[in-house]
Design a protein around this motif. Structure first.
Motif, PDB file in Angstrom:
ATOM      1  N   GLN A  76     -80.176  29.199  43.466  1.00 51.23           N
ATOM      2  CA  GLN A  76     -79.858  30.487  44.087  1.00 51.23           C
ATOM      3  C   GLN A  76     -78.546  30.427  44.868  1.00 51.23           C
ATOM      4  O   GLN A  76     -77.815  31.411  44.948  1.00 51.23           O
ATOM      5  CB  GLN A  76     -81.004  30.933  44.997  1.00 51.23           C
ATOM      6  N   LEU A  77     -78.230  29.276  45.420  1.00 54.14           N
ATOM      7  CA  LEU A  77     -76.990  29.098  46.173  1.00 54.14           C
ATOM      8  C   LEU A  77     -75.791  28.896  45.252  1.00 54.14           C
ATOM      9  O   LEU A  77     -74.729  29.477  45.458  1.00 54.14           O
ATOM     10  CB  LEU A  77     -77.131  27.901  47.114  1.00 54.14           C
ATOM     11  N   LEU A  78     -75.976  28.087  44.218  1.00 56.31           N
ATOM     12  CA  LEU A  78     -74.847  27.682  43.386  1.00 56.31           C
ATOM     13  C   LEU A  78     -74.507  28.660  42.270  1.00 56.31           C
ATOM     14  O   LEU A  78     -73.331  28.850  41.946  1.00 56.31           O
ATOM     15  CB  LEU A  78     -75.142  26.297  42.797  1.00 56.31           C
ATOM     16  N   ALA A  79     -75.493  29.300  41.673  1.00 60.02           N
ATOM     17  CA  ALA A  79     -75.240  30.185  40.523  1.00 60.02           C
ATOM     18  C   ALA A  79     -74.225  31.286  40.827  1.00 60.02           C
ATOM     19  O   ALA A  79     -73.308  31.501  40.023  1.00 60.02           O
ATOM     20  CB  ALA A  79     -76.548  30.774  40.002  1.00 60.02           C
ATOM     21  N   PRO A  80     -74.325  31.994  41.967  1.00 57.00           N
ATOM     22  CA  PRO A  80     -73.324  33.042  42.230  1.00 57.00           C
ATOM     23  C   PRO A  80     -71.901  32.492  42.374  1.00 57.00           C
ATOM     24  O   PRO A  80     -70.947  33.129  41.942  1.00 57.00           O
ATOM     25  CB  PRO A  80     -73.790  33.679  43.541  1.00 57.00           C
ATOM     26  N   GLU A  81     -71.768  31.303  42.954  1.00 53.56           N
ATOM     27  CA  GLU A  81     -70.435  30.712  43.092  1.00 53.56           C
ATOM     28  C   GLU A  81     -69.850  30.350  41.734  1.00 53.56           C
ATOM     29  O   GLU A  81     -68.671  30.591  41.470  1.00 53.56           O
ATOM     30  CB  GLU A  81     -70.498  29.464  43.975  1.00 53.56           C
ATOM     31  N   VAL A  82     -70.659  29.767  40.882  1.00 54.87           N
ATOM     32  CA  VAL A  82     -70.190  29.390  39.544  1.00 54.87           C
ATOM     33  C   VAL A  82     -69.872  30.648  38.746  1.00 54.87           C
ATOM     34  O   VAL A  82     -68.857  30.711  38.048  1.00 54.87           O
ATOM     35  CB  VAL A  82     -71.239  28.498  38.837  1.00 54.87           C
ATOM     36  N   GLN A  83     -70.697  31.669  38.876  1.00 50.49           N
ATOM     37  CA  GLN A  83     -70.453  32.922  38.168  1.00 50.49           C
ATOM     38  C   GLN A  83     -69.130  33.550  38.619  1.00 50.49           C
ATOM     39  O   GLN A  83     -68.333  34.000  37.792  1.00 50.49           O
ATOM     40  CB  GLN A  83     -71.597  33.902  38.403  1.00 50.49           C
TER      41      GLN A  83
END
Length: 126
Positions: free
Chosen positions: A56-63
């Motif tokens: 939940q923390l990392l997916a938006p940053e990678v996106q």
């Protein structure tokens, strides 16, 4: 008017990638003894919650970083596909057919591992 320098693909993230990798290794370590049993009970619940939180923390940053890649590029498509897969894992539930709670946690671990890989690659982009 001065032109500003382009922003890097990923800024210094408030994420601890090594901690994320350590969580993944608890379920997917290839050097683990074959007879080693995966966590169970409360340990498995805590690890699953940790993996979910990391995704939940990392997916938006990678996106967000992927959207800065060239539209239509294979790299952008691949990274966004990985983000979609990770998010779909969050929406899924454990299923006896696919290994129950341990299988679900392992699927989360693989999705997180891929996100961390993409995060590291995008961080190195000029």
């Amino acid at each position: 008017m001065q032109a500003t320098a382009p922003e890097p693909a990923l800024e210094e993230a408030p994420v601890d990638l090594e901690t994320m990798r350590a969580s993944v290794r608890l379920l997917l370590d290839p050097d683990a003894a074959p007879e080693a049993l995966p966590p169970t009970g409360a340990q498995l619940d805590a690890l699953t919650a940790t993996l979910r939180g990391h995704i939940q923390l990392l997916a938006p940053e990678v996106q967000q970083a992927a959207r800065q890649l060239t539209a239509g590029s294979i790299a952008r498509h691949s990274v966004l596909g990985c983000v979609w897969e990770a998010n779909s894992r969050l929406e899924a539930e454990p299923c006896r057919r696919y290994g129950g709670r341990v299988g679900y946690a392992r699927r989360l671990a693989r999705a997180l591992n891929a996100l961390v890989d993409h995060h590291e690659q995008l961080s190195r982009r000029p």
